[in-house]
Design a protein around this motif. Structure first.
Motif, PDB file in Angstrom:
ATOM      1  N   UNK A   1     -96.494  39.483 106.439  1.00  0.00           N
ATOM      2  CA  UNK A   1     -95.073  39.787 105.300  1.00  0.00           C
ATOM      3  C   UNK A   1     -95.400  41.075 104.733  1.00  0.00           C
ATOM      4  N   UNK A   2     -94.299  41.827 104.420  1.00  0.00           N
ATOM      5  CA  UNK A   2     -94.044  42.766 103.448  1.00  0.00           C
ATOM      6  C   UNK A   2     -92.869  42.734 102.518  1.00  0.00           C
ATOM      7  N   UNK A  37     -89.939  35.213 103.394  1.00  0.00           N
ATOM      8  CA  UNK A  37     -90.516  36.987 103.802  1.00  0.00           C
ATOM      9  C   UNK A  37     -90.852  36.378 105.623  1.00  0.00           C
ATOM     10  N   UNK A  38     -90.796  37.825 105.978  1.00  0.00           N
ATOM     11  CA  UNK A  38     -91.672  37.095 107.615  1.00  0.00           C
ATOM     12  C   UNK A  38     -93.066  36.292 107.591  1.00  0.00           C
ATOM     13  N   UNK A  49     -92.464  24.257 105.757  1.00  0.00           N
ATOM     14  CA  UNK A  49     -93.696  25.171 105.180  1.00  0.00           C
ATOM     15  C   UNK A  49     -93.901  26.483 106.148  1.00  0.00           C
ATOM     16  N   UNK A  50     -93.178  27.130 105.315  1.00  0.00           N
ATOM     17  CA  UNK A  50     -93.519  29.034 106.027  1.00  0.00           C
ATOM     18  C   UNK A  50     -95.162  29.441 105.493  1.00  0.00           C
ATOM     19  N   UNK A  51     -95.545  29.736 107.029  1.00  0.00           N
ATOM     20  CA  UNK A  51     -97.308  30.280 107.071  1.00  0.00           C
ATOM     21  C   UNK A  51     -96.837  32.283 107.049  1.00  0.00           C
ATOM     22  N   UNK A  84     -88.010  37.624 107.413  1.00  0.00           N
ATOM     23  CA  UNK A  84     -87.795  37.982 106.974  1.00  0.00           C
ATOM     24  C   UNK A  84     -86.097  37.610 106.711  1.00  0.00           C
ATOM     25  N   UNK A  85     -85.380  36.770 105.431  1.00  0.00           N
ATOM     26  CA  UNK A  85     -84.598  36.843 105.490  1.00  0.00           C
ATOM     27  C   UNK A  85     -83.226  35.572 106.355  1.00  0.00           C
TER      28      UNK A  85
END
Ligand code: ZN
Length: 390
Positions: free
Chosen positions: A236-237, A287-288, A305-307, A332-333
């Motif tokens: 992510x960023x 986020x990514x 659930x996002x890792x 992201x998004x």
């Protein structure tokens, strides 16, 4: 043991011969040999252990048959040295933080211990594999004065521990009273009844209590199980996306008391933020990341659930529809589903959570670009080490 040109006898055992011809002896033996390098005058470094076994054969002029097994060993008596890069850490009760540190030697286990909970660190963010990062959480119910330490244990079991420098801001969480009516229970029960054992479904109140209390615990275990496989990269960023055009309905760590017919029957902490928008609103990935789980999780209903890597996860609950599947890599998004009322939800909303390993933390920090910059990005950038490729 042979070490630095020296031969050291660590131990020898002689078994008396037995049996008719003196040919029988033990087939299996276990020895524990304590090797004290200092007492033996042995320095740290590689060496060789040799196990020699000789039988009682009369061959070789009475010396018997000899078998030897050799094993390379490393003498290691020094604990790892931890060099901490993150020296200023402003932490908040219910919030998160990051530790960046370099280890003097490879350690199978290192990370930050906050009270009783261990948050493992990982290498891979920088090309220098000795530099590790560990996300840590300050659980909303962390006892005052709980120690926070950075720990590392090497392959030989030598452990180091240093204090994690920090200032912890304690805060009080909101108290909330929820009136639970038979009407509400009848509304949520159809989607959850199958989870309630017969012994706990005697009345509406009993069914509700089982769902709110026991099922909540079962669901937490399922969430933690999904958060075990950890992407070894920071995927992510920048700040996390909050559901657009949504009004907050409940905050992180609200202490909820549940009142039924005028009597408080339960208390639970709300470990996420409730966001209400239009019904069936598209839900963007905050986020990514990689989808760690997508499906029904008890009171949370249809959940994704996002890792995001290195132990950071986001969670999206009560969805009416899920459009992502486990293993999907999301930008992201990117839309992962639509808001709904599945699980224990009174109306259409998104229950949004952030998890650091096993601990729910306040999503507000992760939505805040200043917090992300000051508490994560600047700390990662302050380390003069080249970054590994994404
Ligand atoms: Zn919620």
């Amino acid at each position: 043991m042979s070490k630095d040109g020296k031969e050291l006898l660590l131990g020898a055992v002689d078994f008396p011969a037995s049996g008719f011809l003196g040919t029988q002896g033990p087939r299996r033996e276990t020895f524990r040999i304590a090797i004290e390098p200092a007492a033996l005058g042995v320095a740290d470094g590689p060496g060789k252990l040799t196990l020699s076994v000789r039988d009682r054969s009369w061959r070789n002029w009475g010396h018997g048959n000899l078998t030897q097994v050799e094993k390379e060993v490393v003498v290691d008596t020094r604990p790892p040295v931890i060099e901490m890069f993150t020296q200023q850490n402003y932490l908040t009760l219910g919030g998160a933080g990051i530790a960046v540190y370099r280890l003097s030697e490879a350690c199978p286990v290192s990370g930050v211990r906050v009270g009783a909970t261990f948050y493992p660190g990982f290498s891979g963010y920088y090309t220098d594999r000795a530099v590790h990062i560990a996300f840590l959480a300050i659980a909303h119910d962390l006892p005052a004065g709980a120690p926070i330490t950075l720990e590392a244990t090497d392959a030989a079991g030598n452990a180091s521990r240093v204090r994690f420098p920090h200032l912890l801001r304690r805060k009080a969480f909101k108290k909330d009273r929820l009136a639970i009516s038979d009407g509400f229970i009848k509304q949520i029960l159809p989607g959850l009844q199958h989870l309630v054992p017969a012994s706990a479904s005697g009345s509406l109140k009993e069914s509700f209590l089982y769902i709110n209390r026991d099922q909540r615990r079962i669901d937490y275990d399922a969430i933690i199980a999904a958060a075990q496989a950890i992407q070894p990269a920071m995927l992510w960023q920048g700040p996390f996306t909050r559901l657009p055009n949504a009004a907050p309905r409940a905050g992180f760590a609200d202490r909820r008391s549940y009142v039924y017919e005028g009597v408080e029957i339960d208390q639970q902490d709300h470990m996420g933020v409730d966001l209400a928008s239009l019904a069936n609103s598209p839900v963007p990935a905050a986020n990514a990341g990689v989808v760690a789980a997508a499906g029904f999780i008890g009171i949370y209903g249809q959940t994704v659930i996002l890792d995001h890597g290195f132990g950071l996860f986001s969670m999206y609950s009560h969805l009416s529809q899920i459009t992502a599947k486990p293993g999907d890599r999301l930008n992201k998004d990117e839309v992962l589903g639509y808001t709904g009322t599945t699980g224990l939800a009174g109306g259409d909303h998104l229950h949004f959570s952030i998890l650091v390993h096993t601990t729910f933390v306040d999503p507000v920090e992760w939505w805040d670009p200043h917090w992300i910059r000051d508490n994560i990005t600047l700390k990662l950038n302050a380390v003069a080490a080249p970054r590994a490729g994404r």
